[in-house]
Design an enzyme around this catalytic site. Structure first.
Site, PDB file in Angstrom:
ATOM      1  N   TYR A 162     -12.535 -51.241   5.012  1.00  0.00           N
ATOM      2  CA  TYR A 162     -13.085 -52.011   6.124  1.00  0.00           C
ATOM      3  C   TYR A 162     -13.816 -51.052   7.054  1.00  0.00           C
ATOM      4  O   TYR A 162     -13.281 -50.003   7.403  1.00  0.00           O
ATOM      5  CB  TYR A 162     -11.954 -52.709   6.892  1.00  0.00           C
ATOM      6  CG  TYR A 162     -12.445 -53.496   8.087  1.00  0.00           C
ATOM      7  CD1 TYR A 162     -13.132 -54.691   7.910  1.00  0.00           C
ATOM      8  CD2 TYR A 162     -12.225 -53.048   9.390  1.00  0.00           C
ATOM      9  CE1 TYR A 162     -13.601 -55.413   8.996  1.00  0.00           C
ATOM     10  CE2 TYR A 162     -12.680 -53.778  10.487  1.00  0.00           C
ATOM     11  CZ  TYR A 162     -13.366 -54.960  10.288  1.00  0.00           C
ATOM     12  OH  TYR A 162     -13.831 -55.678  11.362  1.00  0.00           O
ATOM     13  N   ASP A 263     -16.339 -42.570   7.896  1.00  0.00           N
ATOM     14  CA  ASP A 263     -15.787 -43.501   8.872  1.00  0.00           C
ATOM     15  C   ASP A 263     -14.428 -42.965   9.287  1.00  0.00           C
ATOM     16  O   ASP A 263     -13.444 -43.081   8.554  1.00  0.00           O
ATOM     17  CB  ASP A 263     -15.658 -44.898   8.254  1.00  0.00           C
ATOM     18  CG  ASP A 263     -15.096 -45.909   9.256  1.00  0.00           C
ATOM     19  OD1 ASP A 263     -14.547 -45.469  10.291  1.00  0.00           O
ATOM     20  OD2 ASP A 263     -15.189 -47.113   8.994  1.00  0.00           O
ATOM     21  N   LYS A 291     -11.456 -46.174  18.219  1.00  0.00           N
ATOM     22  CA  LYS A 291     -10.012 -46.307  18.455  1.00  0.00           C
ATOM     23  C   LYS A 291      -9.461 -45.214  19.381  1.00  0.00           C
ATOM     24  O   LYS A 291      -9.730 -45.236  20.565  1.00  0.00           O
ATOM     25  CB  LYS A 291      -9.264 -46.360  17.126  1.00  0.00           C
ATOM     26  CG  LYS A 291      -9.612 -47.614  16.292  1.00  0.00           C
ATOM     27  CD  LYS A 291      -8.568 -47.890  15.230  1.00  0.00           C
ATOM     28  CE  LYS A 291      -9.013 -48.888  14.179  1.00  0.00           C
ATOM     29  NZ  LYS A 291      -8.782 -50.286  14.505  1.00  0.00           N
TER      30      LYS A 291
END
Ligand code: PMP
Length: 455
Positions: A162, A263, A291
């Site tokens: 994801y 990522d 995050k």
């Protein structure tokens, strides 16, 4: 070895624990009923939806959070890993409070934005940085940069990963195997309705931990702009790259003029100060972070080579956002990166991971569970499988989902708050003590005892 799992017990215990969860959370239930009249699924993001209903959180401090029913939990969810210093960390809280009192948003650069950019560049070994507000925006900008830089369209992504909710990456996230095509040639499967068919077709899924697959693919086609990959897969539990895999990706993408994008939305500053770049020592062309770098505020960034980021400097690629470099986010990130997440912090996370996993490994052994643990500093999980999971296909075939869900229910009903769903499990914070981790292990042992015939 024959699995000692009592299959009939799993179903019974799941029903029991779901009932226990409902009994201890009537206010969350009532809020859920109210919320779903105004928010689809009763939640702000579909990743927060969970059966039987979400737990609505009121506040957090240190390693603890409290829900609207007054239940206190040990927080191992930590906002999907955005919180790594604990809730209300005094250094970060002071920085945010100071920013709140002196102006939260200017849409203009600041000293803090320069300091945060310099620190991210240092940690991730790439010289240029631009801020975003989320991981999604970071991967969107990275992919646009890669397409502009190469003049090509096609994006390779790892099947099962994801990377946010824009069209180019909402492809083959957790595709049903009957739609996913053969392993040798995985098919792009849209993860949502409403995507452009042409865009989905330009994203090609490839298996993780298979450099030969990439080699063959890059020898066969000339239209590939970028490969986007998490250095450690973190949305199918945790799957480590096999030794040499990331170096092979680096070599192959460089040879074929393909932009390599890491990522690191999950791995940034949680598994090491400089995430996967530092841990594995293989530097890509672009790194996406989000995050934890925001210290609990919405922040992301693209970190990249001078050559690629020059496209922004010359305005050929527009990288934009009203809230980019927002004062609250910059204050929180500055405090997190420059004052809190230092060498001692990483040593502490490393000890916590080793301590927790040693306890869980012993429990798995004692009860003969078909499971093993994987972890690195703040991130870890129990993989419920008697075979090693190395990529999406093995996860989809061998993960014992019912055990995964039942362990989650045991934790939640024992006062340990965990991420919902089977994608990830615990996020450790600096505030977790050995006693906290003992409580985590105790809940797991109760689960292990109850699901095995050793009961
Ligand atoms: N990449 C990865 C690896 C992620 O785990 C996530 C979020 N779970 C994203 C990108 C998207 O980040 P955000 O939710 O901040 O848009």
């Amino acid at each position: 070895m024959r699995s000692p799992i009592d299959r009939a017990a799993v179903e019974r215990l799941t029903a029991q624990r779901a009932a226990k969860l409902r009994a201890r959370s009537p206010r969350s239930r009532a809020l859920f009923e109210r919320a779903r009249l105004v928010m689809p699924q009763g939640v702000p993001s579909s990743f927060q939806a969970v059966e039987p209903h979400p737990i609505y959180i009121e506040r957090g401090l240190g390693s603890r959070i409290t829900d609207v029913d007054g239940n206190e939990y040990l927080d191992c969810h930590n906002g999907f890993g955005a919180i790594v210093a604990g809730h209300g960390n005094p250094v970060i809280a002071r920085a945010i409070a100071a920013a709140a009192a002196t102006g939260t948003q200017f849409a203009a650069p600041s000293l803090a934005s320069v300091e945060v950019a310099e620190e991210l560049a240092r940690r991730f070994r790439l010289p240029r940085v631009r801020f975003t507000n989320s991981g999604t925006e970071a991967t969107l900008d990275a992919i646009r940069l890669a397409r502009a830089f190469t003049g090509k369209d096609v994006i390779l992504k790892i099947e099962g990963s994801y990377h946010g909710h824009h069209g180019a990456v909402m492809v083959s996230v957790h595709p049903p195997l009957e739609l996913a095509g053969p392993r040798a040639e995985p098919r792009p499967v849209p993860f949502s309705d409403g995507l452009l068919a042409g865009e989905v077709a330009r994203t090609v899924p490839i298996p993780f931990n298979d450099a030969d697959h990439l080699r063959r693919l890059l020898e066969a086609r000339r239209d590939v702009a970028a490969l986007i990959v998490e250095p450690i897969m973190m949305n199918i539990g945790i799957v480590m790259p096999e030794p040499g895999y990331l170096a092979a990706l680096r070599e192959l993408t460089a040879r074929h003029g393909v932009v390599l994008i890491y990522d690191e939305v999950k791995t940034a500053i949680t598994i090491a100060a400089g995430g996967g770049v530092e841990h594995f020592g293989v530097v890509p062309d672009l790194v996406c972070v989000a995050k934890a770098v925001g210290g609990g505020t919405p922040l992301g960034a693209v970190i990249g080579s001078a050559e690629i980021m020059e496209l922004i400097a010359t305005s050929r690629v527009k990288q934009l956002g009203t809230f980019n470099g927002n004062a609250l986010a910059m204050a929180a990130a500055r405090a997190t990166l420059l004052e809190v997440m230092d060498g001692a912090a990483y040593a502490r996370l490393e000890r916590a991971d080793a301590y927790l996993r040693a306890k869980l490994d012993a429990i798995i052994d004692r009860h003969g569970l078909p499971a093993y643990t994987v972890g690195l500093r703040a991130k870890g999980c129990v993989v419920f499988s008697d075979r090693p999971i190395v990529d999406y296909r093995s996860w989809a075939m061998y993960l014992e989902e019912d055990l995964n869900r039942l362990a989650w229910l045991y934790h939640l009903t024992s006062g340990v708050y965990m991420t919902p769903g089977g994608d990830e499990q615990w996020n450790l914070a600096l505030t977790h003590t050995e006693r906290d981790l003992d409580a985590f292990a105790d809940a797991f042992e109760e689960f292990a005892r109850d699901v095995t015939r050793s009961a």
